[in-house]
Design a protein around this motif. Structure first.
Motif, short mmCIF file in Angstrom:
data_model
loop_
_atom_site.label_atom_id
_atom_site.label_comp_id
_atom_site.label_asym_id
_atom_site.label_seq_id
_atom_site.Cartn_x
_atom_site.Cartn_y
_atom_site.Cartn_z
N SER A 85 -10.08 8.95 -2.29
CA SER A 85 -10.28 9.97 -1.25
C SER A 85 -11.04 11.00 -2.12
O SER A 85 -12.41 11.60 -0.93
CB SER A 85 -9.24 10.87 -0.45
OG SER A 85 -8.18 11.58 -1.34
N GLN A 86 -10.95 10.95 -3.10
CA GLN A 86 -12.01 12.58 -3.29
C GLN A 86 -13.76 12.10 -3.84
O GLN A 86 -14.72 12.74 -4.43
CB GLN A 86 -11.12 12.84 -4.95
CG GLN A 86 -10.03 13.70 -4.57
CD GLN A 86 -9.46 13.90 -6.11
OE1 GLN A 86 -10.14 13.51 -6.60
NE2 GLN A 86 -8.51 14.41 -5.86
N LEU A 95 -7.48 2.41 1.00
CA LEU A 95 -7.35 3.25 0.46
C LEU A 95 -7.66 4.58 0.83
O LEU A 95 -7.99 5.95 0.74
CB LEU A 95 -6.95 3.66 -1.10
CG LEU A 95 -6.73 2.37 -1.65
CD1 LEU A 95 -6.88 2.44 -3.28
CD2 LEU A 95 -5.42 3.22 -1.22
N SER A 96 -9.80 3.94 1.83
CA SER A 96 -9.85 5.42 2.46
C SER A 96 -9.12 6.51 2.97
O SER A 96 -7.83 6.05 3.78
CB SER A 96 -10.89 5.42 2.48
OG SER A 96 -10.71 4.09 3.96
N SER A 97 -9.85 7.27 3.71
CA SER A 97 -8.49 8.03 4.51
C SER A 97 -9.40 8.17 5.57
O SER A 97 -8.57 7.92 6.89
CB SER A 97 -9.20 9.84 4.27
OG SER A 97 -11.32 10.18 4.36
N LEU A 154 0.67 -1.37 0.27
CA LEU A 154 -0.05 0.19 0.16
C LEU A 154 1.07 1.11 -0.05
O LEU A 154 -0.19 2.21 -0.06
CB LEU A 154 -0.91 -0.03 1.63
CG LEU A 154 -2.28 -0.94 1.28
CD1 LEU A 154 -2.72 -1.13 2.42
CD2 LEU A 154 -3.36 -1.03 -0.24
N GLN A 155 2.49 1.40 0.40
CA GLN A 155 2.84 2.57 0.02
C GLN A 155 3.65 2.34 -1.00
O GLN A 155 3.83 3.74 -1.35
CB GLN A 155 4.12 2.36 1.21
CG GLN A 155 3.81 2.02 2.70
CD GLN A 155 3.17 3.19 3.02
OE1 GLN A 155 3.54 4.43 3.00
NE2 GLN A 155 1.88 2.93 3.17
N LEU A 203 -0.75 5.01 -3.51
CA LEU A 203 -0.77 5.75 -2.46
C LEU A 203 -1.33 7.40 -3.81
O LEU A 203 -2.00 8.01 -3.23
CB LEU A 203 1.05 6.76 -2.44
CG LEU A 203 1.23 5.52 -1.51
CD1 LEU A 203 3.18 6.82 -1.57
CD2 LEU A 203 0.59 6.21 -0.06
N SER A 204 -1.19 6.92 -5.28
CA SER A 204 -1.11 7.98 -5.74
C SER A 204 -3.09 8.02 -6.37
O SER A 204 -4.21 8.46 -6.33
CB SER A 204 -1.18 7.69 -7.76
OG SER A 204 0.37 8.26 -7.83
#
Length: 189
Positions: free
Chosen positions: A41-42, A91-93, A28-29, A34-35
């Motif tokens: 997240s949007q 990937l969610s915040s 996940l890093q 990350l992109s």
């Protein structure tokens, strides 16, 4: 604008969760993830991840075929979408993706005792084990959302899981064992 949950899951399914020797955290890093996290997240990812996990376990994300067949098992589409949902939660915040997945896993695995008798509701249990599998592979699942896992302060050892987690894992294990038994008996016939 808002993206359709199905479209988002289709995009995420393009990124296979092939860990190999890599840890879930290290995967996940990577820059590609990350992109993707910025993009995801949007789109109300936390709400979407929890809702998609629940809809996935219920079988509401794709057309249902016949009853779950223990010989056929889960489809490739189910595995791919299950992995995508877990990736969406990761990937969610959210600081605790575990909280987004446990309610759906609980819902599916709590049906296991009846599912192992006549395979009724086995489709839900099967899809819940897919979320459990990929959640564990990505090292996302903790007790958060289903009773906290506790570390003893004196010994720094993890205490046994709470009864709810232990019961769910027992149900999941029983489901898998009964599935293997049915495959073995079907092969003998």
């Amino acid at each position: 604008g808002t993206v359709s949950p199905k479209l988002l899951l289709k995009v995420l399914s393009l990124f296979p969760l092939d860990l190999g020797e890599t840890s879930g955290h290290a995967l996940l890093q990577r820059s590609s993830f990350l992109s993707m996290q910025k993009w995801v997240s949007q789109h109300s990812a936390e709400t979407m991840a929890a809702a998609c996990a629940s809809a996935f376990v219920n079988g509401d994300l794709f057309e249902r075929t016949n009853d779950w067949d223990p010989i056929r098992g889960s489809t490739q589409l189910e595995r791919s979408w299950g992995a995508s949902i877990v990736l969406l939660a990761a990937l969610s915040s959210s600081s605790a993706p575990s909280e987004l997945l446990w309610p759906a896993i609980h819902k599916g695995l709590s049906s296991c005792p009846s599912a192992t008798v006549n395979w009724h509701k086995a489709d839900k249990a099967s899809r819940a084990t897919i979320l459990l599998e990929f959640g564990c592979k990505l090292e996302l699942l903790s007790g958060m959302g289903n009773g906290d896992l506790v570390v003893d302060k004196q010994t720094q050892q993890m205490m046994p899981p709470p009864p709810t987690v232990e019961s769910l894992l027992s149900n999941g294990t029983s489901f898998i064992l009964n599935h293997v038994r049915s495959l073995t008996s079907a092969r003998k016939q």
